[in-house]
Design an enzyme around this catalytic site. Structure first.
Site, PDB file in Angstrom:
ATOM      1  N   HIS A  68      -6.290  -5.843  -2.424  1.00  0.00           N
ATOM      2  CA  HIS A  68      -7.064  -6.050  -1.194  1.00  0.00           C
ATOM      3  C   HIS A  68      -7.272  -7.529  -0.880  1.00  0.00           C
ATOM      4  O   HIS A  68      -8.054  -7.861   0.000  1.00  0.00           O
ATOM      5  CB  HIS A  68      -8.404  -5.306  -1.281  1.00  0.00           C
ATOM      6  CG  HIS A  68      -8.239  -3.811  -1.226  1.00  0.00           C
ATOM      7  ND1 HIS A  68      -9.262  -2.923  -1.432  1.00  0.00           N
ATOM      8  CD2 HIS A  68      -7.148  -3.048  -0.981  1.00  0.00           C
ATOM      9  CE1 HIS A  68      -8.820  -1.685  -1.324  1.00  0.00           C
ATOM     10  NE2 HIS A  68      -7.529  -1.728  -1.063  1.00  0.00           N
ATOM     11  N   ARG A 104       0.823  -1.217   0.000  1.00  0.00           N
ATOM     12  CA  ARG A 104       0.000   0.000   0.000  1.00  0.00           C
ATOM     13  C   ARG A 104       0.862   1.275   0.000  1.00  0.00           C
ATOM     14  O   ARG A 104       0.484   2.279  -0.613  1.00  0.00           O
ATOM     15  CB  ARG A 104      -0.926  -0.017   1.218  1.00  0.00           C
ATOM     16  CG  ARG A 104      -1.919   1.133   1.231  1.00  0.00           C
ATOM     17  CD  ARG A 104      -3.053   0.846   2.196  1.00  0.00           C
ATOM     18  NE  ARG A 104      -4.061   1.896   2.170  1.00  0.00           N
ATOM     19  CZ  ARG A 104      -4.338   2.679   3.205  1.00  0.00           C
ATOM     20  NH1 ARG A 104      -3.667   2.542   4.342  1.00  0.00           N
ATOM     21  NH2 ARG A 104      -5.274   3.595   3.104  1.00  0.00           N
ATOM     22  N   HIS A 121       0.294   4.422  -2.432  1.00  0.00           N
ATOM     23  CA  HIS A 121       0.054   5.788  -1.942  1.00  0.00           C
ATOM     24  C   HIS A 121       1.195   6.732  -2.298  1.00  0.00           C
ATOM     25  O   HIS A 121       1.011   7.945  -2.301  1.00  0.00           O
ATOM     26  CB  HIS A 121      -0.200   5.773  -0.433  1.00  0.00           C
ATOM     27  CG  HIS A 121      -1.612   5.423  -0.084  1.00  0.00           C
ATOM     28  ND1 HIS A 121      -2.311   6.017   0.939  1.00  0.00           N
ATOM     29  CD2 HIS A 121      -2.470   4.538  -0.652  1.00  0.00           C
ATOM     30  CE1 HIS A 121      -3.541   5.517   0.998  1.00  0.00           C
ATOM     31  NE2 HIS A 121      -3.662   4.601   0.042  1.00  0.00           N
ATOM     32  N   ASN A 137      -3.889   9.011   4.767  1.00  0.00           N
ATOM     33  CA  ASN A 137      -2.717   8.327   5.317  1.00  0.00           C
ATOM     34  C   ASN A 137      -2.667   8.289   6.845  1.00  0.00           C
ATOM     35  O   ASN A 137      -2.092   7.357   7.426  1.00  0.00           O
ATOM     36  CB  ASN A 137      -1.428   8.997   4.804  1.00  0.00           C
ATOM     37  CG  ASN A 137      -1.252   8.870   3.295  1.00  0.00           C
ATOM     38  OD1 ASN A 137      -1.806   7.952   2.682  1.00  0.00           O
ATOM     39  ND2 ASN A 137      -0.504   9.779   2.702  1.00  0.00           N
TER      40      ASN A 137
HETATM   41  C1  HEM Z   1      -9.243   1.255  -5.967  1.00  0.00           C
HETATM   42  C2  HEM Z   1      -9.127   2.203  -5.071  1.00  0.00           C
HETATM   43  C3  HEM Z   1      -8.691   1.906  -3.660  1.00  0.00           C
HETATM   44  C4  HEM Z   1      -9.321   2.318  -2.540  1.00  0.00           C
HETATM   45  C5  HEM Z   1     -10.581   3.172  -2.462  1.00  0.00           C
HETATM   46  C6  HEM Z   1      -8.581   1.785  -1.421  1.00  0.00           C
HETATM   47  C7  HEM Z   1      -8.905   1.999  -0.087  1.00  0.00           C
HETATM   48  C8  HEM Z   1      -8.311   1.359   0.969  1.00  0.00           C
HETATM   49  C9  HEM Z   1      -8.703   1.517   2.338  1.00  0.00           C
HETATM   50  C10 HEM Z   1      -9.799   2.449   2.838  1.00  0.00           C
HETATM   51  C11 HEM Z   1      -7.925   0.705   3.090  1.00  0.00           C
HETATM   52  C12 HEM Z   1      -7.961   0.554   4.603  1.00  0.00           C
HETATM   53  C13 HEM Z   1      -7.193   1.728   5.208  1.00  0.00           C
HETATM   54  C14 HEM Z   1      -7.369   1.862   6.691  1.00  0.00           C
HETATM   55  O1  HEM Z   1      -7.951   1.011   7.325  1.00  0.00           O
HETATM   56  O2  HEM Z   1      -6.896   2.849   7.232  1.00  0.00           O
HETATM   57  C15 HEM Z   1      -7.029   0.026   2.201  1.00  0.00           C
HETATM   58  C16 HEM Z   1      -6.088  -0.899   2.587  1.00  0.00           C
HETATM   59  C17 HEM Z   1      -5.213  -1.500   1.717  1.00  0.00           C
HETATM   60  N1  HEM Z   1      -5.063  -1.211   0.378  1.00  0.00           N
HETATM   61 FE1  HEM Z   1      -6.311  -0.121  -0.757  1.00  0.00          FE
HETATM   62  N2  HEM Z   1      -7.528   1.062  -1.884  1.00  0.00           N
HETATM   63  C18 HEM Z   1      -7.542   1.120  -3.250  1.00  0.00           C
HETATM   64  C19 HEM Z   1      -6.614   0.565  -4.099  1.00  0.00           C
HETATM   65  C20 HEM Z   1      -5.515  -0.142  -3.695  1.00  0.00           C
HETATM   66  C21 HEM Z   1      -4.431  -0.537  -4.552  1.00  0.00           C
HETATM   67  C22 HEM Z   1      -4.298  -0.157  -6.019  1.00  0.00           C
HETATM   68  C23 HEM Z   1      -3.574  -1.261  -3.784  1.00  0.00           C
HETATM   69  C24 HEM Z   1      -2.281  -1.915  -4.186  1.00  0.00           C
HETATM   70  C25 HEM Z   1      -2.078  -2.460  -5.365  1.00  0.00           C
HETATM   71  C26 HEM Z   1      -4.121  -1.321  -2.454  1.00  0.00           C
HETATM   72  C27 HEM Z   1      -3.579  -2.015  -1.399  1.00  0.00           C
HETATM   73  C28 HEM Z   1      -4.080  -2.014  -0.106  1.00  0.00           C
HETATM   74  C29 HEM Z   1      -3.579  -2.877   0.936  1.00  0.00           C
HETATM   75  C30 HEM Z   1      -2.524  -3.954   0.771  1.00  0.00           C
HETATM   76  C31 HEM Z   1      -4.275  -2.535   2.103  1.00  0.00           C
HETATM   77  C32 HEM Z   1      -4.079  -3.130   3.502  1.00  0.00           C
HETATM   78  C33 HEM Z   1      -2.938  -2.368   4.180  1.00  0.00           C
HETATM   79  C34 HEM Z   1      -2.594  -2.850   5.573  1.00  0.00           C
HETATM   80  O3  HEM Z   1      -3.125  -3.844   6.063  1.00  0.00           O
HETATM   81  O4  HEM Z   1      -1.732  -2.179   6.189  1.00  0.00           O
HETATM   82  N3  HEM Z   1      -5.283  -0.606  -2.432  1.00  0.00           N
HETATM   83  N4  HEM Z   1      -7.286   0.456   0.907  1.00  0.00           N
END
Ligand code: HEM
Ligand SMILES: *[C@@H]1O[C@H](CO)[C@@H](O)[C@H](O)[C@H]1NC(C)=O
Ligand SMILES: *[C@@H]1O[C@H](CO)[C@@H](O)[C@H](O)[C@H]1NC(C)=O
Ligand SMILES: *[C@@H]1O[C@H](CO)[C@@H](O)[C@H](O)[C@H]1NC(C)=O
Ligand SMILES: *[C@@H]1O[C@H](CO)[C@@H](O)[C@H](O)[C@H]1NC(C)=O
Length: 324
Positions: free
Chosen positions: A196, A65, A69, A97
């Protein structure tokens, strides 16, 4: 008259040439960038990532992530790693963030290990993020790919541009528009959302989805409500899919069952016939190879967003600070 039109012609043409040059500058990235100057760089990053993921599997998700970002805010330039300082407004405490992006300490560890083995600051922080993302995916069972290298680090943070990140309340058309602005298409959107398949999310990011949305499985909603109350518990965590430490197809299988955790996840699938995202979700849910190969290709595309190359920017000594 002829003079003016020639000037106008040159004005247009010369600018087009200049623009084409700028647009193609990311073609300067290459997978062999560090092969001569520091052959141990990539194995060292891999070793450090593997140790961090072994210690805490979620770290793999967090490192993936971080790269996302970084790239979606002014390009893949490690601007996300800069702390507050004179003239620097950190991106870390902006709404997408704050209390959410993590893994900064592991990036510091990687940087220290790589600088030691290279005998100095040779590898940029932006390249460290790109390689660590790939190594994290591999460590959790996902595909590998050749990471393009040679990005340089920004000398500025862009807290004012973190609104370029898509939010979890986004609808499908907003997601498509957002990815398009970054040069990514609908296929990239669905494949990269497959990120995800690993990691966790805080209650505050999915509360509205589990209490207010219709496109959600009722018992799944009730289950998640038990973790995430109507009020309070903002930082309570739930897995983005129920195999959060495995890079697999379960994220897409869940979308078919309306068990996506985020509103933005479930936007990719609503069962409508003839929808591109619906059919991609179906394909990926039952074909790991197709997901893996599209994910790898889209990660390379994402890693190519507006890099600094050549003499632009710098290679930071400390990923958290601009060189003095
Ligand atoms: C399509 C639009 C996307 C949205 C709206 C989105 C939104 C989010 C949100 C809201 C979270 C949880 C954050 C939190 O709890 O504070 C999250 C977690 C995560 N996102 Fe996304 N995301 C998107 C795309 C992506 C992309 C493109 C990737 C990587 C290729 C990604 C990888 C991740 C990962 C791996 C997590 C978990 C991080 C952790 O456990 O520390 N996301 N995302
Ligand atoms: C960084 O500075 C901004 C304002 O300039 C402030 O809102 C933010 O809380 C600060 N973050 C940290 C971690 O100090
Ligand atoms: C970031 O989150 C902390 C809580 O951990 C909060 O105190 C702070 O105000 C938030 N910063 C910004 C800039 O919203
Ligand atoms: C954000 O701030 C930077 C300077 O820190 C500036 O170069 C950039 O143009 C600003 N971006 C926007 C969208 O205003
Ligand atoms: C999607 O979200 C955008 C931005 O919030 C909004 O302007 C648009 O009306 C929404 N579209 C649909 C189909 O709901």
């Amino acid at each position: 008259m002829a003079y003016y039109s020639r000037r106008l012609f040159c004005f247009l043409l010369c600018n087009m040439v200049a623009l084409a040059f700028i647009a193609s500058s990311h073609a300067n990235l290459s997978p062999t960038f560090y092969d001569k100057v520091c052959p141990q760089a990539l194995p060292t990053i891999k070793k450090t990532v593997e140790a961090a993921v072994k210690k805490e599997s979620r770290m793999g998700a967090s490192l993936l992530r971080l790269h996302f970002h970084d790239c979606f805010v002014h390009g893949c330039d490690a601007s996300i790693l800069l702390d507050n300082a004179t003239g620097i407004q950190t991106e870390k405490t902006t709404p997408p963030n704050n209390n959410s992006v993590r893994g900064y300490g592991v990036v510091d560890q990687i940087k220290a290990a790589v600088d030691k083995v290279c005998g100095g600051p040779v590898v940029s922080c932006a390249d460290i993020l790109a390689v660590a993302a790939r190594d994290s995916v591999v460590a959790l069972g996902g595909p590998t790919w050749q990471v393009q290298l040679g990005r340089r680090d920004s000398s500025s943070a862009y807290a004012n541009e973190t609104t370029d990140l898509p939010g979890p309340a986004s609808n499908l058309s907003a997601l498509i528009t957002n990815f398009n602005k970054h040069g990514l298409n609908v296929r990239d959107l669905v494949a990269l959302s497959g990120g995800h398949t690993i990691g966790l999310a805080r209650c505050t990011t999915f509360r509205s989805h589990i209490y207010n949305d219709i496109n959600i499985h009722p018992s799944f909603a009730r289950n998640r409500q038990a973790i995430c109350p109507q009020s309070g518990g903002d930082n309570n965590l739930a897995p983005l899919d129920h195999t959060a430490s495995l890079f697999d197809t379960v994220y897409f299988k869940n979308l078919l069952k309306r068990k996506g955790l985020l509103h933005s996840d479930q936007e990719l699938f609503n069962g409508a016939a003839g929808s591109t995202t619906n059919s991609l979700v179906k394909t990926y849910s039952s074909n790991f190879g197709a997901f893996a190969s599209d994910f790898a290709n889209s990660m390379i595309k994402m890693g190519n967003i507006r890099p600094l190359t050549g003499k632009q920017g710098q290679v930071r000594v400390n990923c958290r600070k601009v060189n003095s």
